[in-house]
Motif scaffolding. Sequence first.
Motif, short mmCIF file in Angstrom:
data_model
loop_
_atom_site.label_atom_id
_atom_site.label_comp_id
_atom_site.label_asym_id
_atom_site.label_seq_id
_atom_site.Cartn_x
_atom_site.Cartn_y
_atom_site.Cartn_z
N THR A 51 -2.80 -28.97 16.74
CA THR A 51 -1.04 -28.32 17.32
C THR A 51 -0.89 -28.81 18.45
N ASN A 52 0.42 -29.14 18.23
CA ASN A 52 1.37 -29.83 19.57
C ASN A 52 1.06 -30.01 20.75
N ASP A 53 0.19 -30.69 21.49
CA ASP A 53 -0.37 -31.13 23.28
C ASP A 53 1.65 -30.66 23.76
N MET A 54 1.37 -29.59 24.03
CA MET A 54 2.65 -29.39 24.96
C MET A 54 2.77 -30.18 26.55
N SER A 55 1.30 -29.33 26.88
CA SER A 55 0.48 -29.71 28.46
C SER A 55 0.58 -30.94 28.65
N LEU A 56 0.22 -32.02 27.24
CA LEU A 56 -0.33 -33.50 28.04
C LEU A 56 1.61 -34.20 27.80
N LEU A 57 2.03 -33.79 26.76
CA LEU A 57 3.33 -34.06 26.34
C LEU A 57 4.38 -33.94 28.06
N LYS A 58 3.78 -33.39 29.28
CA LYS A 58 4.63 -32.63 29.91
C LYS A 58 3.68 -33.36 30.91
N SER A 59 2.76 -33.88 30.92
CA SER A 59 2.04 -34.74 32.15
C SER A 59 2.45 -36.13 31.54
N THR A 60 3.36 -36.81 30.84
CA THR A 60 3.39 -38.21 30.71
C THR A 60 4.48 -37.66 30.17
N ASN A 61 5.17 -36.79 29.63
CA ASN A 61 6.90 -37.25 29.21
C ASN A 61 7.05 -38.38 28.04
N VAL A 62 5.93 -38.39 27.87
CA VAL A 62 5.93 -39.48 26.34
C VAL A 62 6.10 -38.81 24.94
N GLY A 63 7.30 -38.79 23.97
CA GLY A 63 6.42 -38.37 23.11
C GLY A 63 5.91 -37.86 21.96
N ARG A 64 5.33 -39.21 22.07
CA ARG A 64 4.08 -39.00 20.94
C ARG A 64 3.00 -38.30 21.24
N ASP A 65 3.02 -38.44 22.56
CA ASP A 65 1.59 -37.81 23.05
C ASP A 65 1.71 -36.23 22.76
N ILE A 66 2.45 -35.96 22.19
CA ILE A 66 2.63 -34.29 21.59
C ILE A 66 1.64 -34.24 20.31
#
Length: 476
Positions: A384-399
């Motif tokens: 599922t979408n990794d919103m924590s990783l997205l928040k920490s990197t602000n790199v869209g694909r990291d979701i």
Amino acid sequence: MKNKIQLITYIDRIGCKNINEFHDLINTDLKGLFGGVHILPFFYPYDGEDTGFDPINHKEIDSRLGTWEDINLLSKDIDIMADLIVNHISAKSYEFKNFIEKGKKSKYSDLFLTYDSVFPKGASKKELSIIYRPRPGNPFTRFNFKDGTKKKIWTTFTSNQIDINVNSKPGIRYLEKIIDIFHQSGIKIIRLDAVGYSIKKRKTNCFMINETYDFIEQLTEKAKKKSIKVLVEVHSHYKTQIKIAKKVDYIYDFALPVLVLDTIFNKNSENLKKWLQISPRNIFTVLDTHDGIGIMDVSSEEDMPGLIDDQKLDEIINKIHKNTNNQSIKATGDSAQNLDLYQINCTYFDALARDETAYLIARAIQFFIPGIPQIYYVGFLAGTNDMSLLKSTNVGRDINRHYYSKSEIKKCLKKPFIKNLIKLMKDRNSHKAFEGQFNLIPSSSNIFNVRWVNNNHVAELFINLDKLKMRVKFSK
């Protein structure tokens, strides 16, 4: 290449610290599930600004992951695909630093593509405006040289990714050396990353121009001499994909992810069926990769219709956003540091609103249509979408690039839903029908029915889209 499902993964995001640990994983928990693996960039450094697609040294494995000998040993047990990053190299590379220090006196000066080399007399605003690139603005970065001069360098993607002059002698030697190393290390197939942008010519959009096809053909011939197959990675209009397929070993079916969503969302298989009647057969099928869900692969382009009507495509995009509770919006377009504005970032499981039945149907469609199926590690585990990783990197694909632990993987593999997926994968890998003839059975729009026949071996998939139910039959 084996006609079996392949895994797409990073070494460090699938519960492994290095190549040897990954080798153990392939031979234990994942034993028998995959005929090949696309290992995403493991070069130095594998964790750069673009997760390894900005290599400082493309010819060296990051020592934290292992050695070329480790890759060679792994290749004895499973077919390996590696990325040949054709278009660019890191601004932190020795070669580019040497160029900055010595200018034209550097032996690497011709390795890099400058503004002047394509536009010796300058370029008009119109010429610059038609250059295609997957992000806003011109594809140039001005660098300060040691002698005090300044020069514009082509940087199609980011200012840290310096475009290579692939037709120069140093550019040719650079790519040939990497192919040699791949050959010596047991790599069976190379993925030509960003190759569509590799040839620049004035008064063109510098993307998949006629000279690009010639370059791809030449590079493919060089790889073939080393017994290496070539997979071309290009997001583009479907007619472009068909044209490319005639010149290379394999291309991606990047149209499939959205066509499958269209089929399931709208309970209508007509667009998918039309594509299967014209799609190339030398193809790798995907529903998800380390990038986002491609939109331009099914959309219209100028006066050419797409595989899906643009209005209907907008509805599909909005449905994805709704299914993800708008998490995909936070990771897509200019909402995060996205290079590719033509993709939607989210996991495929989330795009289907985490509906296990719909997800298994989507995978069944992928496994039953022509081509070699690839499944991304997050998709294999129905992540599922990794919103924590997205928040920490602000790199869209990291979701869609979660870091799994070994315990997470073992827990996922125990889920009944994943066990059903694994059973389907094993049947796809082992049944002899898939070596035979593909048949698209005529049916109404709410039905999707395909059959493979190889003498007495038969495999059939029947889906009732209204009821969202499927029936899979395998001959004994």
